[in-house]
Scaffold this motif. Structure first.
Motif, PDB file in Angstrom:
ATOM      1  N   ILE A   1       0.834  -1.199   0.000  1.00  0.00           N
ATOM      2  CA  ILE A   1       0.000   0.000   0.000  1.00  0.00           C
ATOM      3  C   ILE A   1       0.871   1.253   0.000  1.00  0.00           C
ATOM      4  CG2 ILE A   1      -1.670   1.332   1.359  1.00  0.00           C
ATOM      5  CD1 ILE A   1      -2.878  -1.372   2.234  1.00  0.00           C
ATOM      6  N   ARG A   2       1.910   1.248   0.836  1.00  0.00           N
ATOM      7  CA  ARG A   2       2.779   2.438   0.885  1.00  0.00           C
ATOM      8  C   ARG A   2       3.464   2.659  -0.458  1.00  0.00           C
ATOM      9  NH1 ARG A   2       3.603   4.805   5.877  1.00  0.00           N
ATOM     10  NH2 ARG A   2       2.703   3.612   7.598  1.00  0.00           N
ATOM     11  N   GLU A   3       3.922   1.575  -1.083  1.00  0.00           N
ATOM     12  CA  GLU A   3       4.575   1.735  -2.384  1.00  0.00           C
ATOM     13  C   GLU A   3       3.569   2.201  -3.434  1.00  0.00           C
ATOM     14  OE1 GLU A   3       7.493  -1.432  -3.160  1.00  0.00           O
ATOM     15  OE2 GLU A   3       7.092  -1.082  -5.297  1.00  0.00           O
ATOM     16  N   GLY A   4       2.357   1.675  -3.350  1.00  0.00           N
ATOM     17  CA  GLY A   4       1.334   2.049  -4.323  1.00  0.00           C
ATOM     18  C   GLY A   4       0.891   3.493  -4.209  1.00  0.00           C
ATOM     19  N   LEU A   5       1.146   4.112  -3.059  1.00  0.00           N
ATOM     20  CA  LEU A   5       0.748   5.516  -2.877  1.00  0.00           C
ATOM     21  C   LEU A   5       1.949   6.454  -2.944  1.00  0.00           C
ATOM     22  CD1 LEU A   5      -1.933   5.182  -0.050  1.00  0.00           C
ATOM     23  CD2 LEU A   5      -2.309   5.521  -2.492  1.00  0.00           C
ATOM     24  N   GLU A   6       3.054   5.969  -3.552  1.00  0.00           N
ATOM     25  CA  GLU A   6       4.245   6.812  -3.620  1.00  0.00           C
ATOM     26  C   GLU A   6       4.009   8.112  -4.368  1.00  0.00           C
ATOM     27  OE1 GLU A   6       7.482   4.392  -5.015  1.00  0.00           O
ATOM     28  OE2 GLU A   6       8.034   3.917  -2.957  1.00  0.00           O
ATOM     29  N   GLY A   7       3.044   8.113  -5.268  1.00  0.00           N
ATOM     30  CA  GLY A   7       2.778   9.328  -6.037  1.00  0.00           C
ATOM     31  C   GLY A   7       1.854  10.308  -5.341  1.00  0.00           C
ATOM     32  N   ASN A   8       1.500  10.060  -4.091  1.00  0.00           N
ATOM     33  CA  ASN A   8       0.579  10.941  -3.383  1.00  0.00           C
ATOM     34  C   ASN A   8       1.183  11.383  -2.059  1.00  0.00           C
ATOM     35  OD1 ASN A   8      -1.153   8.874  -5.041  1.00  0.00           O
ATOM     36  ND2 ASN A   8      -2.426  10.676  -4.761  1.00  0.00           N
ATOM     37  N   LEU A   9       1.319  12.689  -1.891  1.00  0.00           N
ATOM     38  CA  LEU A   9       1.899  13.214  -0.653  1.00  0.00           C
ATOM     39  C   LEU A   9       0.798  13.779   0.248  1.00  0.00           C
ATOM     40  CD1 LEU A   9       5.017  15.127  -2.053  1.00  0.00           C
ATOM     41  CD2 LEU A   9       4.863  12.776  -1.230  1.00  0.00           C
ATOM     42  N   CYS A  10       0.987  13.587   1.560  1.00  0.00           N
ATOM     43  CA  CYS A  10       0.087  14.159   2.552  1.00  0.00           C
ATOM     44  C   CYS A  10       0.936  14.894   3.570  1.00  0.00           C
ATOM     45  CB  CYS A  10      -0.705  13.059   3.247  1.00  0.00           C
ATOM     46  SG  CYS A  10      -1.710  13.708   4.597  1.00  0.00           S
ATOM     47  N   ARG A  11       0.568  16.144   3.858  1.00  0.00           N
ATOM     48  CA  ARG A  11       1.389  16.912   4.806  1.00  0.00           C
ATOM     49  C   ARG A  11       0.815  16.836   6.218  1.00  0.00           C
ATOM     50  NH1 ARG A  11      -0.840  22.794   2.645  1.00  0.00           N
ATOM     51  NH2 ARG A  11      -2.988  22.203   2.982  1.00  0.00           N
ATOM     52  N   CYS A  12      -0.334  16.181   6.397  1.00  0.00           N
ATOM     53  CA  CYS A  12      -0.976  16.201   7.712  1.00  0.00           C
ATOM     54  C   CYS A  12      -0.880  14.884   8.474  1.00  0.00           C
ATOM     55  CB  CYS A  12      -2.465  16.509   7.590  1.00  0.00           C
ATOM     56  SG  CYS A  12      -2.854  18.050   6.770  1.00  0.00           S
ATOM     57  N   THR A  13      -1.279  13.802   7.847  1.00  0.00           N
ATOM     58  CA  THR A  13      -1.666  12.619   8.631  1.00  0.00           C
ATOM     59  C   THR A  13      -0.512  11.754   9.098  1.00  0.00           C
ATOM     60  OG1 THR A  13      -1.804  11.246   6.657  1.00  0.00           O
ATOM     61  CG2 THR A  13      -3.812  12.400   7.307  1.00  0.00           C
ATOM     62  N   GLY A  14       0.650  11.849   8.453  1.00  0.00           N
ATOM     63  CA  GLY A  14       1.706  10.888   8.764  1.00  0.00           C
ATOM     64  C   GLY A  14       1.441   9.522   8.153  1.00  0.00           C
ATOM     65  N   TYR A  15       0.410   9.434   7.345  1.00  0.00           N
ATOM     66  CA  TYR A  15       0.104   8.259   6.504  1.00  0.00           C
ATOM     67  C   TYR A  15      -0.450   7.042   7.243  1.00  0.00           C
ATOM     68  CZ  TYR A  15       2.752  10.915   3.038  1.00  0.00           C
ATOM     69  OH  TYR A  15       3.186  11.895   2.208  1.00  0.00           O
ATOM     70  N   GLN A  16      -0.277   6.954   8.565  1.00  0.00           N
ATOM     71  CA  GLN A  16      -0.703   5.736   9.262  1.00  0.00           C
ATOM     72  C   GLN A  16      -2.168   5.412   8.967  1.00  0.00           C
ATOM     73  OE1 GLN A  16       2.445   4.784   9.976  1.00  0.00           O
ATOM     74  NE2 GLN A  16       1.674   3.888  11.875  1.00  0.00           N
ATOM     75  N   ASN A  17      -3.025   6.416   9.151  1.00  0.00           N
ATOM     76  CA  ASN A  17      -4.449   6.151   8.970  1.00  0.00           C
ATOM     77  C   ASN A  17      -4.839   6.056   7.501  1.00  0.00           C
ATOM     78  OD1 ASN A  17      -4.749   6.003  11.666  1.00  0.00           O
ATOM     79  ND2 ASN A  17      -5.707   8.012  11.926  1.00  0.00           N
ATOM     80  N   ILE A  18      -4.033   6.658   6.653  1.00  0.00           N
ATOM     81  CA  ILE A  18      -4.305   6.496   5.218  1.00  0.00           C
ATOM     82  C   ILE A  18      -4.090   5.028   4.837  1.00  0.00           C
ATOM     83  CG2 ILE A  18      -3.471   7.058   2.889  1.00  0.00           C
ATOM     84  CD1 ILE A  18      -3.039   9.915   3.822  1.00  0.00           C
ATOM     85  N   VAL A  19      -3.007   4.444   5.336  1.00  0.00           N
ATOM     86  CA  VAL A  19      -2.745   3.032   5.025  1.00  0.00           C
ATOM     87  C   VAL A  19      -3.891   2.156   5.533  1.00  0.00           C
ATOM     88  CG1 VAL A  19      -1.183   1.088   5.430  1.00  0.00           C
ATOM     89  CG2 VAL A  19      -0.242   3.357   4.953  1.00  0.00           C
ATOM     90  N   LYS A  20      -4.340   2.434   6.771  1.00  0.00           N
ATOM     91  CA  LYS A  20      -5.465   1.657   7.318  1.00  0.00           C
ATOM     92  C   LYS A  20      -6.713   1.827   6.457  1.00  0.00           C
ATOM     93  CE  LYS A  20      -4.318   2.136  12.170  1.00  0.00           C
ATOM     94  NZ  LYS A  20      -4.592   3.039  13.279  1.00  0.00           N
ATOM     95  N   ALA A  21      -6.986   3.074   6.081  1.00  0.00           N
ATOM     96  CA  ALA A  21      -8.188   3.355   5.294  1.00  0.00           C
ATOM     97  C   ALA A  21      -8.124   2.649   3.943  1.00  0.00           C
ATOM     98  CB  ALA A  21      -8.344   4.867   5.098  1.00  0.00           C
TER      99      ALA A  21
END
Ligand code: FAD
Ligand code: FES
Ligand code: FES
Lengths: 261, 158
Positions: free
Chosen positions: B127-147
């Protein structure tokens, strides 16, 4: 962005004519390098000539003892191609790690090699596998194609139509991606075809180059151990905010070993 | 010079005369009022502008509108179900707090939908590799990965 005209002919000969008649016209493939460049006003072409309507340029086919990849094949298409995965899995793997998914869905092999970014991935594969670049008018050997920093052997108006990669008993790429852009801070492609071993290095110098000492060591004994103690001379290597020349020389050694194991 | 283009956007036909330098992101936002597609950078790196072009995710800021001629474009506005029901990926982002300011979210969701369709597995690394083209400045990505994992599972089951 400055204004420009736009053409999308379906005939390759019309593309070549448009590009030859006007040296300020530019060919457009996936646009993943060209459009950001235009947005930053780093280029001011009179017109863009879009290659996407020319038929047949996206094909990926087995041919003789190798695979021919059309210039407009995207990185995603190469990464997912059954033919490439069966014959040269290391090449499919290289394509699968260019940039990010969105870039891979648009960016093309023709655009990548014509652009000849010193940190691009494909040049290492073309040189290590002794690929042959086909254009609208001739065939160019991989070794002669990349002539310097963003420089290639292509003439005014010359269009890459496909790249032929001969099969190899070993073909693997290892890169140290820049954590932000995914471009190679250094990348090493190791290929073995018959008795010939080639070690091509990208990202570390102004243009792709072969590491002769590593090739000699691997020709004697094709094993990661054969490279232990061998250090690339850092004279002339890139030094920038990401890594200095000595560090790049060091990671090239590490990557070369990874590209064998 | 202006060029006539015809494409489909969220299922509806669109025909326009456009300046060749108009970006797809500008066509969507400025001409069609589809401002759910965000523009977060000038360097083609943030992915906030991600849309689907013939089913594949692309950065609409790194593409000319004329290049989308004849294509099928899907934006964040086009993914909800009938009568506005959230797409399973949108629902998962809400459920798992996959957003804070929400600026990156439309691009994340569009990227995640493609990932859900194409990823061989839903491991964290994939999932993290698949979202390499998307940056988020807020969440720290943890919950994005879960979502994304939950949304992808829902898509695969649904
Ligand atoms: C965020 C981001 C990350 C990236 N990461 C990487 C990475 O990790 N590794 C990597 O290698 N690359 C990376 N790239 C570059 C990417 O691979 C580009 O797709 C590629 O360099 C250019 O291909 P294109 O098809 O987009 O070409 P375009 O941008 O359309 O064209 C590039 C140049 O090549 C010329 N050209 C295009 N096609 C041909 C042809 N057939 N014949 C002759 N000339 C031609 C054009 O005139 C232009 O000058 C990245 C790009 C971005 C935006
Ligand atoms: S706005 Fe398109 S990548 Fe940032
Ligand atoms: S939630 Fe704010 S940028 Fe991602």
């Amino acid at each position: 962005m400055y204004g420009f005209d736009y053409h999308r002919p379906a005939a390759l000969s019309d593309i070549v004519d448009l590009l030859t008649a006007d040296e300020d016209a530019k060919l457009l493939a996936g646009g993943q390098t060209l459009i950001p460049t235009l947005k930053q006003r780093l280029a001011m072409p009179t017109s863009l000539v879009d290659l996407s309507a020319v038929p047949g340029l996206r094909e990926i086919v087995a041919e003789g003892d190798g695979v021919r990849i059309g210039a407009m094949a995207t990185h995603a298409a190469v990464a997912g191609s059954e033919v490439v995965r069966a014959m040269l899995p290391g090449l499919a793997d290289l394509a699968a790690h260019i940039g990010d998914p969105q870039v891979r869905n648009r960016g093309t092999i023709g655009g990548s090699i014509a652009n000849a970014d010193p940190a691009a991935d494909y040049p290492a594969a073309l040189v290590a596998l002794d690929a042959v670049i086909r254009t609208d008018r001739r065939d160019i050997a991989g070794a002669e194609f990349f002539t310097g920093l963003f420089e290639t052997a292509l003439l005014l108006g010359e269009v890459v139509t496909s790249v032929f990669f001969p099969a190899a008993s070993h073909a693997r790429y290892a890169k140290f991606p820049n954590p932000a852009s995914r471009y190679a801070m250094a990348g090493v492609f190791v290929a073995k075809q018959g008795d010939v071993v080639r070690v091509a290095v990208t990202g570390a110098g102004p243009s792709v180059f072969r590491w002769d000492a590593a090739e000699a060591a691997l020709s004697a004994r094709f094993s990661a151990d054969a490279l232990v103690g061998l250090v690339l001379d850092d004279d002339g290597l890139n030094s920038d905010m990401h890594a200095d020349a000595a560090y790049r020389a060091h990671i090239v050694g590490v990557l070369a070993r990874r590209a064998i194991a | 010079m202006s060029v006539a283009i015809t494409l489909t956007v969220n299922g509806a036909p669109v025909s326009r005369e456009v300046d060749p330098r108009l970006l797809l992101s500008q066509l969507l936002r400025d001409e069609l009022g589809l401002t759910g597609t965000h523009v977060g950078c000038d360097t083609s790196q943030c992915g906030a502008c991600t849309v689907h072009l013939d089913g594949a995710s692309v950065k609409s800021c790194a593409m000319l509108a004329v290049q989308a001629d004849g294509s099928d474009v899907l934006t964040i506005e086009g993914i909800a179900g009938p009568n506005g029901a959230l797409h399973p990926m949108q629902a998962a982002f809400r459920e798992h707090h996959g957003l804070q300011c929400g600026f990156c979210t439309p691009g994340m969701v569009m990227g995640a939908i493609e990932l859900a369709r194409t990823a061989p597995d839903l491991e964290e690394a994939t999932i993290r590799e698949g979202l390499e083209g998307n940056l988020c400045r807020c969440t720290g990505y943890q919950n994005i990965v879960k979502a994304v994992r939950a949304g992808a599972q829902a898509m695969r089951e649904g």
